[in-house]
Scaffold this active site. Structure first.
Site, short mmCIF file in Angstrom:
data_model
loop_
_atom_site.label_atom_id
_atom_site.label_comp_id
_atom_site.label_asym_id
_atom_site.label_seq_id
_atom_site.Cartn_x
_atom_site.Cartn_y
_atom_site.Cartn_z
N LYS A 253 83.91 9.47 8.88
CA LYS A 253 82.55 9.92 8.58
C LYS A 253 82.53 10.52 7.18
O LYS A 253 83.23 11.50 6.92
CB LYS A 253 82.09 10.95 9.61
CG LYS A 253 80.82 11.73 9.22
CD LYS A 253 80.41 12.79 10.26
CE LYS A 253 79.25 13.66 9.75
NZ LYS A 253 78.86 14.72 10.72
N ASP A 258 75.23 17.34 4.37
CA ASP A 258 74.43 17.26 5.60
C ASP A 258 73.46 18.43 5.66
O ASP A 258 73.82 19.53 6.06
CB ASP A 258 75.38 17.28 6.82
CG ASP A 258 74.64 17.18 8.14
OD1 ASP A 258 73.42 16.86 8.11
OD2 ASP A 258 75.27 17.40 9.19
N LYS A 265 68.78 22.04 8.93
CA LYS A 265 69.68 23.12 9.34
C LYS A 265 69.16 24.46 8.81
O LYS A 265 68.48 24.49 7.79
CB LYS A 265 71.08 22.89 8.72
CG LYS A 265 71.89 21.80 9.38
CD LYS A 265 73.28 21.72 8.75
CE LYS A 265 74.12 20.62 9.38
NZ LYS A 265 74.41 20.83 10.81
N ASP A 276 81.27 17.74 4.92
CA ASP A 276 80.94 16.86 6.03
C ASP A 276 81.42 15.41 5.80
O ASP A 276 81.16 14.53 6.62
CB ASP A 276 79.42 16.90 6.29
CG ASP A 276 79.08 16.62 7.74
OD1 ASP A 276 79.96 16.80 8.61
OD2 ASP A 276 77.94 16.21 8.00
N ASP A 335 69.85 15.70 12.74
CA ASP A 335 71.09 16.39 12.39
C ASP A 335 72.29 15.83 13.16
O ASP A 335 73.43 16.15 12.85
CB ASP A 335 70.94 17.90 12.64
CG ASP A 335 71.99 18.73 11.93
OD1 ASP A 335 72.70 18.18 11.06
OD2 ASP A 335 72.10 19.93 12.25
N GLU A 337 73.68 13.05 12.86
CA GLU A 337 73.71 11.85 12.00
C GLU A 337 75.08 11.19 11.94
O GLU A 337 75.18 9.98 11.73
CB GLU A 337 73.24 12.22 10.58
CG GLU A 337 74.31 12.78 9.64
CD GLU A 337 74.91 14.11 10.07
OE1 GLU A 337 74.29 14.79 10.91
OE2 GLU A 337 76.01 14.46 9.59
N ARG A 339 77.30 10.46 14.15
CA ARG A 339 77.55 9.42 15.18
C ARG A 339 76.80 8.13 14.86
O ARG A 339 77.24 7.05 15.23
CB ARG A 339 77.19 9.98 16.56
CG ARG A 339 75.74 10.34 16.74
CD ARG A 339 75.51 11.30 17.91
NE ARG A 339 75.92 12.67 17.62
CZ ARG A 339 75.85 13.67 18.48
NH1 ARG A 339 75.42 13.47 19.70
NH2 ARG A 339 76.23 14.89 18.14
N1 BES Z 1 78.20 17.98 10.38
C1 BES Z 1 77.68 18.58 11.55
C2 BES Z 1 78.74 19.23 12.43
C3 BES Z 1 79.47 20.42 11.85
C4 BES Z 1 79.00 21.71 12.07
C5 BES Z 1 80.63 20.25 11.13
C6 BES Z 1 79.69 22.78 11.56
C7 BES Z 1 81.32 21.34 10.63
C8 BES Z 1 80.86 22.60 10.84
C9 BES Z 1 76.97 17.53 12.41
O1 BES Z 1 76.37 16.49 11.71
C10 BES Z 1 75.89 18.21 13.16
O2 BES Z 1 74.98 18.69 12.54
N2 BES Z 1 75.99 18.24 14.46
C11 BES Z 1 75.02 18.87 15.29
C12 BES Z 1 74.77 17.98 16.48
C13 BES Z 1 73.57 18.39 17.31
C14 BES Z 1 72.31 18.22 16.53
C15 BES Z 1 73.54 17.53 18.55
C16 BES Z 1 75.57 20.22 15.71
O3 BES Z 1 76.77 20.35 15.90
O4 BES Z 1 74.78 21.16 15.78
ZN ZN Z 2 77.16 16.08 9.85
MN MN Z 3 74.38 17.00 11.10
#
Ligand code: BES
Ligand code: ZN
Ligand code: MN
Length: 488
Positions: A253, A258, A265, A276, A335, A337, A339
């Site tokens: 990825k 992000d 966010k 990210d 968010d 994204e 996956r």
């Molecule tokens: N890049 C983030 C995950 C992340 C969070 C990586 C903190 C490193 C540190 C990912 O794209 C994300 O935003 N995931 C969301 C998923 C949710 C919306 C289902 C999350 O973890 O809040």
């Molecule tokens: Zn992300």
């Molecule tokens: Mn995200």
């Protein structure tokens, strides 16, 4: 790329010790046992070394700990670094010795009297990894680490053994630089260009641009990047060091930043999302190491590079996307994204390369930090065999990894009313439902692991072999896995 320490191996020559500038490190065994080199230093310093070794500080020290004797009489050196080495340091201790020396060294030249200790190549690796400093954006870049000489009995043999270690260190440092780089520098174009530059090392590198991705039907990946001014890309890196068997595949990825997109966010700590692209960074680092050490294996590294921004052209919650596989996805949160990017890259990888196995890496979920913190990455797999081999490789390289579950009951949570699936199952078991989402894009007969590295890619406090910031977690484990399992 950040330069790694200049490390040389030379034959033992105790006659030059008295005049040597900088720092002299002496390894002393657990019971205070001194070898011939240490005894020579002891004589030159009129037994100052013996006093240090008899001290309470040394007795209480752990293997790898360093005691500094400043401005020793009888030596030109600025200090002696007395290192407790233990009876016969194992790999972890030897790397820790190197790491502690790197911390003590600063800009001074350093000469390490290895004596009979052995494992000089692991001391060198510890020095190279812990000596890393990301100074590209500092006005005052400092002097960088001083040169290092390891005094060993058989310099040629050690130098040869250390060459593999330096290929590993270069891969790790390449990953760290990418992960530390801010998103205004490491744009999608810049990232792809840095990967293309690895062609010099004998890797075959292809860049797929948006038109190519459209033609392939990668509408899930393209949706994520459509709000950004930077174009989305997929980069394919091939290392063909084996015969004509199908390759092993690494997928990453690469979200260069992000913001969360329209499902924006919160502001606090959003700057951390420059990391990210960590999964893609690790894939790139492993490919670099394989090329540098001319690995006898076929490995393909494929990364999806996009930026997730909110804008008038951004994708929205409620959108339904058709993936390259053909399955449809209801976007309930822009968010989630990563996956979407991986769904298309995983499918493309299997479709084009028919790999013998596939491991993807991603900073996929914040829930991974809730579950495992910064100590372990989550390992999700459809194959006990591949997962077991990866966990073993990670364990032997000291990189934390912990198996997590997959099960049909979790898969149900991402069913959608209007499409084949939705891209988020909410907070509960967030890392597992994300893994279940990816699993829908993996063919049943392909052994596969998903490594969620959200907690380990970049950390707020130093670790055994890395300063604060990007760790390069996974490069050593994956390199070991490939060496043990795919090279004969
Ligand atoms: N890049 C983030 C995950 C992340 C969070 C990586 C903190 C490193 C540190 C990912 O794209 C994300 O935003 N995931 C969301 C998923 C949710 C919306 C289902 C999350 O973890 O809040
Ligand atoms: Zn992300
Ligand atoms: Mn995200």
């Amino acid at each position: 790329m950040t330069q790694i320490a200049d490390i040389r191996f030379e034959a033992v020559d105790t006659d030059t010790l008295a005049e040597m500038p900088g720092l002299i490190a002496v390894l002393v065994g657990e019971g205070g046992k001194m070898d011939a080199q240490a005894r020579r230093v002891n004589t030159l310093t009129r037994k100052a070394l013996a006093r240090a070794v008899d001290s309470e500080a040394f007795t209480k020290a752990k293997p790898g700990d360093v005691i500094r004797l400043a401005f020793p009489a009888g030596l030109a050196a600025d200090a002696i670094l007395v290192v407790k080495s233990g009876p016969k340091p194992d790999q972890t201790t030897a790397r820790r010795i190197g790491a502690q020396l790197a911390k003590a060294q600063g800009k001074h030249p350093l000469c390490v009297l290895m004596g009979q200790t052995g494992s000089a190549e692991d001391v060198a690796l510890g020095l190279a990894l812990r000596g890393y400093k990301f100074t590209d954006h500092k006005s005052d870049k400092g002097d960088g680490p001083g040169p290092v000489t390891l005094m060993v009995a058989d310099p040629e043999a050690v130098a040869k053994a250390a060459r593999t270690g330096m290929a590993v260190a270069e891969g790790v440092v390449f990953t760290r630089d990418l992960v530390n780089e801010p998103a205004n520098v490491l744009t999608t174009d810049d990232f792809a260009a840095r990967l293309a530059a690895m062609q010099e090392l004998g890797l075959e590198v292809e860049i797929l641009e948006e038109d190519d991705l459209k033609a392939l039907g990668m509408r899930a990946l393209l949706a994520v990047g459509q709000g950004s001014a930077s174009p989305s890309k997929v980069v394919v890196m091939q290392w063909n060091g084996g015969g004509d068997e199908a390759p092993f595949a690494l997928v990453g990825k690469g979200v260069v930043f992000d913001t969360g997109g329209i499902s924006l966010k919160p502001g606090a700590n959003m700057e951390d999302m420059t990391m990210d692209m960590g999964g893609a960074g690790v894939v790139a680092g492993v490919m670099r190491t394989l090329a540098l050490r001319k690995a006898k294996a076929n490995v393909v590294g494929i990364v999806g590079i996009v930026e997730n921004m909110p804008s008038g052209t951004a994708y929205r919650p409620g959108d339904v996307l058709t993936s390259m596989k053909g399955d449809t996805i209801e976007v309930v949160n822009t968010d989630a994204e990563g996956r979407l990017v991986l769904a298309d890259v995983l499918w493309y990888t299997q479709d084009r390369f028919k790999p013998t196995g596939m491991i993807n890496l991603a900073t996929l979920t914040g829930a991974m930090l809730v579950a495992l913190g910064h100590e372990n990455a989550g390992v999700f797999s459809n194959s006990d065999d591949l997962a077991g081999a990866f966990l073993k490789a990670a364990g032997s390289e000291g990189e934390g990894a912990w198996r997590m579950p997959l099960a049909p009951a979790y898969d149900k949570i991402i069913d959608s009313h209007i499409a084949d699936m939705k891209n988020s199952g909410g907070r509960h078991a967030g890392s597992i439902t994300a893994a279940q989402f990816l699993k829908r894009f993996v063919k049943d007969d392909v052994p596969w692991c998903h490594l969620d590295i959200a907690g380990v890619a970049s950390v707020k406090a130093e670790t055994a072999l890395a300063p604060k910031g990007a760790t390069g977690w996974g490069v050593m484990a994956l390199n070991r896995l490939i060496a043990d399992r795919y090279e004969s």
